[in-house]
Every structure is written in structure tokens, then in C-alpha cells.
Scaffold this active site. Structure first.
Site, PDB file in Angstrom:
ATOM      1  N   ASP A  13      19.837  16.154  -1.232  1.00 56.60           N
ATOM      2  CA  ASP A  13      19.616  16.278   0.213  1.00 56.60           C
ATOM      3  C   ASP A  13      20.800  16.938   0.915  1.00 56.60           C
ATOM      4  O   ASP A  13      21.040  16.697   2.098  1.00 56.60           O
ATOM      5  CB  ASP A  13      19.345  14.908   0.859  1.00 56.60           C
ATOM      6  CG  ASP A  13      18.256  14.125   0.152  1.00 56.60           C
ATOM      7  OD1 ASP A  13      17.170  14.692  -0.035  1.00 56.60           O
ATOM      8  OD2 ASP A  13      18.496  12.958  -0.216  1.00 56.60           O
ATOM      9  N   HIS A  41      12.789  20.298   0.004  1.00 58.07           N
ATOM     10  CA  HIS A  41      13.689  21.030   0.877  1.00 58.07           C
ATOM     11  C   HIS A  41      12.927  21.562   2.075  1.00 58.07           C
ATOM     12  O   HIS A  41      11.750  21.912   1.986  1.00 58.07           O
ATOM     13  CB  HIS A  41      14.425  22.157   0.139  1.00 58.07           C
ATOM     14  CG  HIS A  41      13.548  23.023  -0.710  1.00 58.07           C
ATOM     15  ND1 HIS A  41      13.318  22.752  -2.042  1.00 58.07           N
ATOM     16  CD2 HIS A  41      12.848  24.144  -0.434  1.00 58.07           C
ATOM     17  CE1 HIS A  41      12.513  23.680  -2.548  1.00 58.07           C
ATOM     18  NE2 HIS A  41      12.216  24.530  -1.586  1.00 58.07           N
TER      19      HIS A  41
END
Length: 437
Positions: A13, A41
Site C-alpha cells: 500500500d 492499486h
């Protein structure tokens, strides 16, 4: 020509999607080399927010080949939904390719993954429940289904007969779940195979052909270094190798094909799910970082745990991946803070250490030793050059670079493409270039 690997330098992340999207403008081929739909993403293009789990970020560039490599595990249902979403947004998918030898996540993988996590109780590891671990387990046990098997009914029936019987036995007798119908599974996955057939290629051959033609190749990792199966906070890890070495295995190339490795790290640290996290914050400061950073998982929607930047794991990521440079993302999230802390070492059982312990039990006992730096209390979101940043923000970046002993090539100040400062082109820049800020 330059071939570059992009990896996460923390627990995933980190903003790899945006950085890969930025670098894809200079790439002819983008290769996703490991992981599955447990990764996610988010890419912002003008007024569009696109969330992808399998398809590489480079798909937004019509001239770019986007290849999902052999080291990935593919959920065809999710992949087809992503294809449909891209088509609905008028994005050309003609360059999308899928490795014939990538393994396929089957419905029993998801069911077993979820049942196993539930059974662990307080010892849960924080899996996304998407079947990634069981898919990789079947691959290692030579009991898996590959993309190429979905293209031939006879082969699929033969390959599925024993595994499905075994999984149904496990589902019924151990987890008290209903069995799966073999004919329905075969029918469903043959349809997926037909729809994906135009995209299926020999992954390694396609990459080497591009290399022979002197194309720029970008290898995109999922998750992050500290989630690596061999080098992360085991057992609180993923089931593949996000580190840079995983690119060679997952794409089918030798290490001499790789020219540069770029890491991506947030200006602070986050983690999803279970596992030790020495710099984790609690209370209002954790909430502030979470809210300002939009720290909710793309895949699960789970709230991320937030903490100060950990320079110890940063240095570890530099070493394990052989980083040439790093991109620092979400610097703007720190804009409102009076004071910012960076972990420079740990205290473990009364001893100061400056390395990442290999034991998760030892790591869980580590107490962070912090260096405090002044905040800048002003917006960085509109800065276009390093010189535009507040002096304290510049000093913060310089401190991180010196602590990790790696140059900062990119600074990201928001989700949009134009909220980015490129210090050094990671694709064409020299290896281990000196930081000059």
C-alpha cells in the site's frame, strides 16, 4: 534501453500504482510478476478513479504491453471484471497479455482460505480471504490449475478431477462446508478460458523478444518487502515474493536483464491485518494519518494501521532489494503536523539494535527509538519542484535518504499524476545516483 523493477519497501500500500503509472510513460512493456487479487492499486486520471487488482497500471497507455506474469495467481472472474471496467472507461486493452503458465485461483481456494482464517481464531494472520495462499500451496504441491488448462476441456477435466475431489473432502469433513459441483466448476472456468484466450501468451518468450528489440521493460511488484514469504514478518506475510528477486522468477528472466531497482515507501508507515508493527500509533494521531491519507485497503476496504516512518525496515528493504533509489509518497499527509518522528533503531530486551529481527516474536518485542524532526505546517500539495517545498519538508526528505543510504528519485504529494516531483528519472538515471536536495 533500461529494465526497472518497482517494489514496495514497507508492508504494501505504498503507492506503487501511481509510481508505476508515472514510469509507464517511458516503458514499452509492464510486467506484473507475483501476487494476485489480494493486491490493489488506485490510479487517478483526470476525474476518473480506477481500482485494479491484477491488471498492471501501464494499461492506461495504449502503446504499452501489459503482461501478467507466470509468478502471479489469477482469479479469472476478477480479471474479466477489470477488463469490462476498463472498456467501459474507453481504455484500450489490446496490449493486455496473460502468461499461459500462471496459476488459477479456483472457487475451492477461496472457500478454504476463508475457512482456515476463521478456524485460526485469535491466531489469524489477516488474509484477504481471496484464496491466494491456497492457490500458491497447490502450485508448490504440483496440484494446481494453470491458465493453459482453461483452454482445453479434456485437459481441464483431467487436471481438476483429483484436486476437486480432495478439496471437497476437506470442505465437507474438516470445515463443514458444502461441496462444489464439478460440472458447474468446469463449465464456469471453460467460459473464462474462452474469454481470456486472446490475451494468453508465453510470458518468458514475450519478455525476451521485447528485450531483443531493446524495449524498456518495467517489472511491477505487488504487496511489499515486509510481506515477502521468505524475507518478511513471517507468518504475517503473503504467499509469494514481492522483493526484487521475485521479478526474475515470476517473469522468467535472468538477473542480468534487470538494470535498476526502485523502491516505493510512504512518508510514514502503514500495515493492514495482523502482525507486529513497532511504530504503530494510537488515538487521534493515528486517526489523523488514516483520514488524511485515505488509508483504507483497495482490496478489502479494511482500515490500515498507521505509524511513524520506520528507518530500520527502510534500510532492510534497501539491502534485500538492492535499491538504486526510492520514491517517497504521501508527503502531503504530514503537512499539518507540528512534530514528525522517525524510527532510527529498536530496543530489544534492553539492547539497542539497528537491524530487522528475523523472528516475528522478537520483532513484536521491539520498541522504537525515535528521532524527532520539526513539521512544516504548510501545504505541499501544489509544489512542483524540490525548491518549492518548505525547508522542514526538504530536511525531512534529506534525513530519510541519509538514514536509508539511498537517493530519493521521486516525491509524491497527492493522488494525481501532476502532484509529483521527479528528482531523477529512475528508468534512465545512473545507478545509485547521489541525492542533491
Amino acid at each position: 534501453m533500461a529494465n526497472v523493477v518497482v517494489i514496495g519497501a514497507q508492508w504494501g500500500d505504498e503507492g506503487k500504482g501511481k509510481i508505476t503509472d508515472l514510469l509507464s510513460r517511458s516503458a514499452d512493456v509492464v510486467v506484473r510478476y507475483q501476487g494476485g487479487v489480494n493486491a490493489g492499486h488506485t490510479i487517478v486520471v483526470e476525474d476518473k478513479v480506477l481500482k485494479l487488482h491484477l491488471i498492471p497500471s501501464g494499461i492506461l497507455y495504449p502503446e504499452t504491453i501489459c503482461l501478467i506474469g507466470s509468478g502471479t495467481v489469477v482469479d479469472p472472474k476478477v480479471m474479466l471484471k477489470e477488463i469490462e471496467m476498463l472498456i467501459e472507461n474507453d481504455i484500450d486493452i489490446s496490449g493486455l497479455q496473460l502468461a499461459s503458465t500462471a496459476h488459477v485461483t479456483m472457487p475451492y481456494h477461496r472457500l478454504i482460505d476463508q475457512a482456515m482464517e476463521k478456524r485460526r481464531g485469535e491466531q489469524k494472520i489477516g488474509t484477504t480471504g481471496r484464496g491466494i495462499g491456497p492457490t500458491y500451496a497447490d502450485k508448490a504441491q504440483r496440484n494446481g490449475i494453470r491458465v493453459i488448462d482453461l483452454l482445453d476441456e479434456q485437459k481441464l477435466r483431467e487436471r481438476l478431477r483429483i484436486p476437486l475431489a480432495e478439496k471437497n473432502n476437506v470442505l465437507q469433513k474438516i470445515y463443514k462446508e458444502l461441496p462444489l459441483d464439478q460440472e458447474k466448476v468446469i463449465e464456469e472456468y471453460l467460459e473464462y478460458g474462452d474469454r481470456l484466450r486472446p490475451h494468453v501468451v508465453d510470458c518468458s518468450r514475450a519478455i525476451h523478444q521485447a528485450a531483443r528489440n531493446r524495449k524498456n521493460i518495467l517489472f511491477e511488484g505487488a504487496q511489499g518487502t515486509l510481506l515477502d514469504l521468505d524475507h518478511g514478518t513471517y507468518p504475517f506475510v503473503t504467499s509469494s515474493n514481492p522483493v526484487s528477486g521475485g521479478a526474475c522468477i515470476g517473469a522468467g528472466v535472468g538477473p542480468t536483464l534487470i538494470d535498476r531497482v526502485i523502491g516505493v515507501a510512504k512518508a510514514y508507515t502503514t500495515r493492514v491485518g495482523e502482525g507486529p508493527f513497532p511504530t504503530e500509533l494510537e488515538g487521534s494521531l493515528n486517526d489523523q494519518l488514516c483520514d488524511r491519507g485515505g488509508e483504507y485497503g483497495t482490496t478489502t476496504g479494511r482500515r490500515r494501521r498507521c505509524g511513524w516512518f520506520d528507518g530500520v525496515i527502510g534500510k532492510y528493504a534497501v539491502e534485500v532489494n538492492g535499491l538504486d533509489c526510492i520514491a517517497i509518497t504521501k508527503l502531503d499527509v504530514l503537512d499539518e503536523l507540528e512534530e514528525i518522528k522517525v524510527c532510527v533503531a529498536y530496543q530489544l530486551d534492553g539492547q539497542k539494535i539497528e537491524y530487522f529481527p528475523s523472528s516475528a516474536e522478537d520483532f513484536s518485542r521491539c520498541k522504537p527509538i525515535f528521532k524527532s524532526l520539526p513539521g512544516w505546517k504548510s501545504s505541499t500539495a501544489e509544489c512542483k519542484r524540490l525548491e518549492d517545498l518548505p525547508p522542514s519538508a526538504m530536511a525531512y526528505l534529506r534525513f530519510l535518504a541519509e538514514l536509508m543510504e539511498v537517493p530519493i528519485a521521486i516525491v509524491s504529494l497527492g493522488a494525481s499524476r501532476d502532484q509529483t516531483i521527479v528528482v531523477e528519472d529512475p528508468i534512465h538515471g545512473p545507478k545509485r545516483a547521489l541525492l542533491n536536495i
